[in-house]
Design a protein around this motif. Structure first.
Motif, PDB file in Angstrom:
ATOM      1  N   LEU A 180      -5.543  -2.953  -8.837  1.00 26.13           N
ATOM      2  CA  LEU A 180      -4.701  -4.306  -8.803  1.00 26.13           C
ATOM      3  C   LEU A 180      -5.440  -5.206  -9.897  1.00 26.13           C
ATOM      4  N   GLY A 181      -5.797  -5.823  -9.221  1.00 29.19           N
ATOM      5  CA  GLY A 181      -6.865  -6.816  -9.260  1.00 29.19           C
ATOM      6  C   GLY A 181      -6.282  -7.664  -7.839  1.00 29.19           C
ATOM      7  N   VAL A 182      -5.618  -7.386  -6.978  1.00 24.87           N
ATOM      8  CA  VAL A 182      -4.998  -7.950  -6.059  1.00 24.87           C
ATOM      9  C   VAL A 182      -6.256  -8.390  -4.299  1.00 24.87           C
ATOM     10  N   GLY A 235      14.894  -9.872  -3.237  1.00 23.73           N
ATOM     11  CA  GLY A 235      14.756 -10.460  -4.877  1.00 23.73           C
ATOM     12  C   GLY A 235      14.569 -12.057  -4.574  1.00 23.73           C
ATOM     13  N   SER A 236      14.274 -12.564  -3.038  1.00 24.95           N
ATOM     14  CA  SER A 236      13.291 -13.824  -3.061  1.00 24.95           C
ATOM     15  C   SER A 236      12.220 -14.030  -3.045  1.00 24.95           C
ATOM     16  N   HIS A 237      11.324 -12.287  -2.811  1.00 28.61           N
ATOM     17  CA  HIS A 237       9.933 -12.343  -2.887  1.00 28.61           C
ATOM     18  C   HIS A 237       9.736 -12.213  -4.151  1.00 28.61           C
ATOM     19  N   PRO A 238       8.640 -12.805  -4.468  1.00 27.28           N
ATOM     20  CA  PRO A 238       8.141 -12.515  -5.978  1.00 27.28           C
ATOM     21  C   PRO A 238       7.701 -11.317  -6.018  1.00 27.28           C
ATOM     22  N   CYS A 239       7.229 -10.662  -6.893  1.00 23.38           N
ATOM     23  CA  CYS A 239       6.712  -9.641  -7.386  1.00 23.38           C
ATOM     24  C   CYS A 239       4.838  -9.847  -7.231  1.00 23.38           C
ATOM     25  N   THR A 240       3.942  -9.313  -6.650  1.00 22.81           N
ATOM     26  CA  THR A 240       2.370  -9.866  -6.429  1.00 22.81           C
ATOM     27  C   THR A 240       1.985  -9.567  -8.234  1.00 22.81           C
ATOM     28  N   LEU A 241       2.197  -9.225  -8.883  1.00 24.31           N
ATOM     29  CA  LEU A 241       2.011  -8.614  -9.931  1.00 24.31           C
ATOM     30  C   LEU A 241       2.343 -10.004 -11.028  1.00 24.31           C
ATOM     31  N   CYS A 242       3.574  -9.855 -11.379  1.00 19.39           N
ATOM     32  CA  CYS A 242       3.762 -10.498 -12.346  1.00 19.39           C
ATOM     33  C   CYS A 242       5.156 -12.035 -11.935  1.00 19.39           C
ATOM     34  N   GLY A 243       5.566 -12.046 -10.663  1.00 22.17           N
ATOM     35  CA  GLY A 243       6.457 -13.168 -10.375  1.00 22.17           C
ATOM     36  C   GLY A 243       7.714 -12.683 -10.348  1.00 22.17           C
ATOM     37  N   LYS A 244       8.233 -11.771 -11.473  1.00 22.58           N
ATOM     38  CA  LYS A 244       9.742 -12.178 -11.270  1.00 22.58           C
ATOM     39  C   LYS A 244       9.864 -11.382  -9.478  1.00 22.58           C
ATOM     40  N   PRO A 245      11.455 -11.679  -9.337  1.00 15.51           N
ATOM     41  CA  PRO A 245      12.256 -11.083  -7.845  1.00 15.51           C
ATOM     42  C   PRO A 245      11.733  -9.234  -8.074  1.00 15.51           C
ATOM     43  N   ALA A 246      10.812  -9.514  -6.842  1.00 17.52           N
ATOM     44  CA  ALA A 246      10.198  -7.896  -5.984  1.00 17.52           C
ATOM     45  C   ALA A 246      11.666  -7.219  -5.973  1.00 17.52           C
ATOM     46  N   ARG A 247      11.797  -5.677  -6.482  1.00 15.31           N
ATOM     47  CA  ARG A 247      12.664  -5.158  -6.198  1.00 15.31           C
ATOM     48  C   ARG A 247      12.354  -3.655  -5.456  1.00 15.31           C
ATOM     49  N   ALA A 248      10.857  -3.631  -4.895  1.00 16.54           N
ATOM     50  CA  ALA A 248       9.671  -2.853  -4.176  1.00 16.54           C
ATOM     51  C   ALA A 248       8.709  -3.314  -3.315  1.00 16.54           C
ATOM     52  N   THR A 249       8.825  -2.966  -1.822  1.00 18.61           N
ATOM     53  CA  THR A 249       7.877  -3.277  -1.236  1.00 18.61           C
ATOM     54  C   THR A 249       7.394  -2.079  -0.330  1.00 18.61           C
ATOM     55  N   GLY A 280      -5.494  -6.594   8.072  1.00 19.45           N
ATOM     56  CA  GLY A 280      -4.826  -6.204   8.742  1.00 19.45           C
ATOM     57  C   GLY A 280      -3.412  -6.041   7.800  1.00 19.45           C
ATOM     58  N   ARG A 281      -2.244  -5.460   8.052  1.00 21.44           N
ATOM     59  CA  ARG A 281      -1.158  -5.125   7.515  1.00 21.44           C
ATOM     60  C   ARG A 281      -0.701  -6.586   6.574  1.00 21.44           C
ATOM     61  N   ARG A 282      -0.509  -5.734   5.175  1.00 21.04           N
ATOM     62  CA  ARG A 282       0.150  -6.672   4.389  1.00 21.04           C
ATOM     63  C   ARG A 282       1.691  -6.039   3.276  1.00 21.04           C
ATOM     64  N   TRP A 283       1.798  -7.113   3.340  1.00 20.50           N
ATOM     65  CA  TRP A 283       2.944  -6.599   1.974  1.00 20.50           C
ATOM     66  C   TRP A 283       2.946  -6.440   0.647  1.00 20.50           C
ATOM     67  N   LEU A 284       2.372  -5.467  -0.187  1.00 15.24           N
ATOM     68  CA  LEU A 284       2.367  -5.304  -1.575  1.00 15.24           C
ATOM     69  C   LEU A 284       3.704  -5.161  -2.286  1.00 15.24           C
ATOM     70  N   ASP A 285       4.805  -6.249  -2.890  1.00 19.68           N
ATOM     71  CA  ASP A 285       5.471  -6.428  -3.703  1.00 19.68           C
ATOM     72  C   ASP A 285       5.781  -6.459  -5.423  1.00 19.68           C
ATOM     73  N   CYS A 298       6.854  -2.908 -12.769  1.00 20.02           N
ATOM     74  CA  CYS A 298       4.972  -3.104 -12.166  1.00 20.02           C
ATOM     75  C   CYS A 298       4.980  -2.128 -11.156  1.00 20.02           C
ATOM     76  N   LEU A 299       6.448  -1.480 -10.962  1.00 20.62           N
ATOM     77  CA  LEU A 299       5.907  -0.676  -9.556  1.00 20.62           C
ATOM     78  C   LEU A 299       5.949   0.335 -10.407  1.00 20.62           C
ATOM     79  N   LEU A 300       6.561   0.790 -11.958  1.00 16.70           N
ATOM     80  CA  LEU A 300       6.058   2.099 -12.515  1.00 16.70           C
ATOM     81  C   LEU A 300       5.166   2.277 -12.972  1.00 16.70           C
ATOM     82  N   ALA A 301       4.420   0.776 -13.759  1.00 19.59           N
ATOM     83  CA  ALA A 301       3.099   0.509 -14.528  1.00 19.59           C
ATOM     84  C   ALA A 301       2.551   1.073 -13.441  1.00 19.59           C
ATOM     85  N   THR A 302       2.058   0.597 -12.471  1.00 21.91           N
ATOM     86  CA  THR A 302       0.906   0.805 -11.299  1.00 21.91           C
ATOM     87  C   THR A 302       1.006   1.782 -10.398  1.00 21.91           C
TER      88      THR A 302
END
Length: 106
Positions: free
Chosen positions: A10-12, A34-48, A57-62, A67-71
Motif C-alpha cells: 500500500l506504500g504506507v 468517522g473522525s479518523h481519516p483513511c490512511t490511503l485517501c483521507g476520507k473518513p475511515a469506516r474500517a480499522t 509495534g502495533r499500529r492502526w491501519l484505518d 479503499c478497504l475493498l480495493a486493497t
C-alpha cells in the motif's frame, strides 16, 4: 499476506500510523466514528485493523470502505465451481429453503 507485506504493497510507512493497543475484542470500535481519516485517501475511515509492525509495534491501519475493498488481499486456491454449488445446495437443503441456482458452467 503479512502486515508488513500489506503496508509495503500500500506504500504506507508504519511510523506514520497511530499506535494501537494490544489486541482486545472491540478495541477499534471507537475509531469507527468517522473522525479518523483513511490512511490511503483521507476520507473518513469506516474500517480499522491493528497491525503488528517491525520496529514500530502495533499500529492502526484505518481505511474507508472503497479503499478497504480495493486493497483487501484476495486469492488462495480456488475451488471448482461444482464444489461451491454443492455447498450452496446443501446449505439451502439444511435451511429448508428453495434456492434456485443458475450457473454458466465455467
Amino acid at each position: 499476506m503479512t502486515p508488513a507485506d500489506l503496508l509495503r504493497s500500500l506504500g504506507v510507512d508504519p511510523s506514520q500510523l497511530d499506535p494501537a493497543p494490544s489486541w482486545a475484542p472491540g478495541a477499534g470500535a471507537e475509531r469507527l466514528s468517522g473522525s479518523h481519516p483513511c490512511t490511503l485517501c483521507g476520507k473518513p475511515a469506516r474500517a480499522t485493523v491493528g497491525v503488528d509492525t517491525a520496529g514500530h509495534g502495533r499500529r492502526w491501519l484505518d481505511r474507508c470502505m472503497p479503499c478497504l475493498l480495493a486493497t483487501t488481499p484476495r486469492g488462495g486456491p480456488r475451488r471448482p465451481q461444482a464444489d461451491t454449488l454443492a455447498v450452496l445446495r446443501e446449505a439451502a437443503r439444511e435451511a429448508g429453503i428453495a434456492l434456485p441456482i443458475v450457473a454458466d458452467g465455467s
